[in-house]
Design an enzyme around this catalytic site. Sequence first.
Site, PDB file in Angstrom:
ATOM      1  N   ARG A  97      44.701  34.810  51.310  1.00 27.65           N
ATOM      2  CA  ARG A  97      43.810  35.363  50.276  1.00 27.65           C
ATOM      3  C   ARG A  97      44.293  34.800  48.954  1.00 27.65           C
ATOM      4  O   ARG A  97      45.443  35.086  48.548  1.00 27.65           O
ATOM      5  CB  ARG A  97      43.867  36.890  50.291  1.00 27.65           C
ATOM      6  CG  ARG A  97      43.208  37.538  49.103  1.00 27.65           C
ATOM      7  CD  ARG A  97      43.028  39.031  49.258  1.00 27.65           C
ATOM      8  NE  ARG A  97      41.955  39.316  50.184  1.00 27.65           N
ATOM      9  CZ  ARG A  97      41.323  40.496  50.289  1.00 27.65           C
ATOM     10  NH1 ARG A  97      41.678  41.512  49.521  1.00 27.65           N
ATOM     11  NH2 ARG A  97      40.352  40.672  51.147  1.00 27.65           N
ATOM     12  N   HIS A 124      34.239  34.813  51.308  1.00 25.44           N
ATOM     13  CA  HIS A 124      34.934  35.843  52.097  1.00 25.44           C
ATOM     14  C   HIS A 124      34.327  35.819  53.501  1.00 25.44           C
ATOM     15  O   HIS A 124      33.621  36.750  53.915  1.00 25.44           O
ATOM     16  CB  HIS A 124      34.759  37.204  51.426  1.00 25.44           C
ATOM     17  CG  HIS A 124      35.725  38.252  51.892  1.00 25.44           C
ATOM     18  ND1 HIS A 124      36.719  37.996  52.831  1.00 25.44           N
ATOM     19  CD2 HIS A 124      35.849  39.569  51.561  1.00 25.44           C
ATOM     20  CE1 HIS A 124      37.411  39.114  53.033  1.00 25.44           C
ATOM     21  NE2 HIS A 124      36.906  40.072  52.287  1.00 25.44           N
ATOM     22  N   GLN A 127      34.648  38.782  56.018  1.00 24.10           N
ATOM     23  CA  GLN A 127      33.762  39.891  55.664  1.00 24.10           C
ATOM     24  C   GLN A 127      32.343  39.618  56.170  1.00 24.10           C
ATOM     25  O   GLN A 127      31.684  40.493  56.734  1.00 24.10           O
ATOM     26  CB  GLN A 127      33.751  40.089  54.136  1.00 24.10           C
ATOM     27  CG  GLN A 127      32.896  41.247  53.682  1.00 24.10           C
ATOM     28  CD  GLN A 127      33.432  42.585  54.169  1.00 24.10           C
ATOM     29  OE1 GLN A 127      34.595  42.894  53.957  1.00 24.10           O
ATOM     30  NE2 GLN A 127      32.599  43.386  54.819  1.00 24.10           N
ATOM     31  N   ASP A 215      28.446  44.928  46.366  1.00 26.40           N
ATOM     32  CA  ASP A 215      29.900  44.733  46.221  1.00 26.40           C
ATOM     33  C   ASP A 215      30.268  45.271  44.844  1.00 26.40           C
ATOM     34  O   ASP A 215      29.382  45.579  44.028  1.00 26.40           O
ATOM     35  CB  ASP A 215      30.189  43.216  46.343  1.00 26.40           C
ATOM     36  CG  ASP A 215      31.668  42.846  46.265  1.00 26.40           C
ATOM     37  OD1 ASP A 215      32.527  43.745  46.371  1.00 26.40           O
ATOM     38  OD2 ASP A 215      31.966  41.645  46.092  1.00 26.40           O
ATOM     39  N   CYS A 255      31.079  45.959  51.341  1.00 22.85           N
ATOM     40  CA  CYS A 255      32.316  45.451  51.938  1.00 22.85           C
ATOM     41  C   CYS A 255      33.500  46.379  51.691  1.00 22.85           C
ATOM     42  O   CYS A 255      34.469  46.349  52.453  1.00 22.85           O
ATOM     43  CB  CYS A 255      32.612  44.058  51.377  1.00 22.85           C
ATOM     44  SG  CYS A 255      32.773  44.027  49.577  1.00 22.85           S
ATOM     45  N   ARG A 283      35.410  44.795  60.817  1.00 29.42           N
ATOM     46  CA  ARG A 283      36.344  43.809  60.261  1.00 29.42           C
ATOM     47  C   ARG A 283      37.415  43.472  61.302  1.00 29.42           C
ATOM     48  O   ARG A 283      37.817  42.320  61.455  1.00 29.42           O
ATOM     49  CB  ARG A 283      37.000  44.349  58.973  1.00 29.42           C
ATOM     50  CG  ARG A 283      36.094  44.421  57.752  1.00 29.42           C
ATOM     51  CD  ARG A 283      35.598  43.042  57.337  1.00 29.42           C
ATOM     52  NE  ARG A 283      36.685  42.096  57.236  1.00 29.42           N
ATOM     53  CZ  ARG A 283      37.432  41.903  56.136  1.00 29.42           C
ATOM     54  NH1 ARG A 283      37.169  42.576  55.045  1.00 29.42           N
ATOM     55  NH2 ARG A 283      38.409  41.009  56.124  1.00 29.42           N
TER      56      ARG A 283
HETATM   57  N1  NVA Z   1      34.252  40.650  45.249  1.00 31.11           N
HETATM   58  C1  NVA Z   1      35.385  41.493  45.545  1.00 31.11           C
HETATM   59  C2  NVA Z   1      35.506  41.698  47.014  1.00 31.11           C
HETATM   60  C3  NVA Z   1      36.594  42.631  47.457  1.00 31.11           C
HETATM   61  C4  NVA Z   1      36.696  42.724  48.950  1.00 31.11           C
HETATM   62  C5  NVA Z   1      36.653  40.867  44.986  1.00 31.11           C
HETATM   63  O1  NVA Z   1      36.785  39.629  45.031  1.00 31.11           O
HETATM   64  O2  NVA Z   1      37.506  41.603  44.481  1.00 31.11           O
HETATM   65  N1   CP Z   2      36.492  44.209  52.122  1.00 30.11           N
HETATM   66  C1   CP Z   2      37.761  43.783  51.918  1.00 30.11           C
HETATM   67  O1   CP Z   2      38.065  42.593  52.022  1.00 30.11           O
HETATM   68  O2   CP Z   2      38.644  44.766  51.595  1.00 30.11           O
HETATM   69  P1   CP Z   2      40.171  44.522  51.137  1.00 30.11           P
HETATM   70  O3   CP Z   2      40.115  43.860  49.788  1.00 30.11           O
HETATM   71  O4   CP Z   2      40.758  45.902  51.083  1.00 30.11           O
HETATM   72  O5   CP Z   2      40.843  43.649  52.140  1.00 30.11           O
END
Ligand code: NVA
Ligand code: CP
Length: 297
Positions: A97, A124, A127, A215, A255, A283
């Site tokens: 990530r 993502h 997701q 989101d 998500c 997930r």
């Molecule tokens: N768009 C959000 C998704 C979190 C799962 C982020 O990047 O923080």
């Molecule tokens: N939806 C998702 O990716 O959640 P986290 O950021 O908690 O992993």
Amino acid sequence: MKARALLDVDDLAAEELVRVLDLSELSDPPAVLRGQGVALLFEKPSARTRNSTEMAVVQLGGHPVSLRGDEVGLDERETAEDLARTLAQYHAALGARVFDHTVLERIAAAVDVPVVNLLSDRAHPLQALADLLTLRQRLGSLEGRVVAWVGDGNNVCQSLMLAGCLAGAEVRVACPDGYQPAPPAVERAAALGGRVTVTEDPAEAVRGADAVCTDVWTSMGQEDERATRRQRFEPYRVDGSLLARAAPGAVFLHCLPAHRGEEVTGEVIDGPQSAVWQQAANRMHTARGLLLWLFGG
Ligand code: NVA
Ligand code: CP
């Protein structure tokens, strides 16, 4: 031989995506990772991705090792490539990530083991696999179905656009000007067989839709933009009256993490049309399905 990577959904062909979703529903998966490790690197916080992916590895007989970016000093203590090459000596697959998608591309180029995107600024894909499985379970085939997105057009939206189009759905995206999906992501989605449209009007996107997805308004790393974003996204909240414009019984997806009263009202996310807990459970199932597919299950 270079292993397959999943940096975004369109690293899978349409029939491969179906296979991954089918494998995700396998009740007694073979232990394809027995005695092997999977390293999961997180430059940003995570609840769902870390726990679902770790448990997916365990369910396949493997051992997950999660690492924070700051404990390995990604591109500070050593380059991302050197770290990835080192981890690939011990692990059957790597996940990361990252703030910057190009770091994932560098990692994938440096190693021969599978590399999975656990969220980047652009995408993502894990997701999107869970979103698609949830929609398939709720709606059946997505061919010709309408999936609406309301909110920020960044990572989660961009991967869902690709997944929806790959599954033959029409994807309608509504975002404020300046927060729409990147043109290359829209072009890639459009090239996949579905239909994708981008508008500034949430009502237009949602009209008659089979699913309504959103989101957070402020993604991880954008916290100093929160006040501006709250103003710009105010008309994009998914509330009962917006959801009522969708098809009767339309599915609501998020998500997570969610902020009730910002991008969605409590009435919607905790209401009868919400599938967010099934989506969160998926997930883990889809992470397992993907690993199973990558390791020949
Ligand atoms: N768009 C959000 C998704 C979190 C799962 C982020 O990047 O923080
Ligand atoms: N939806 C998702 O990716 O959640 P986290 O950021 O908690 O992993």
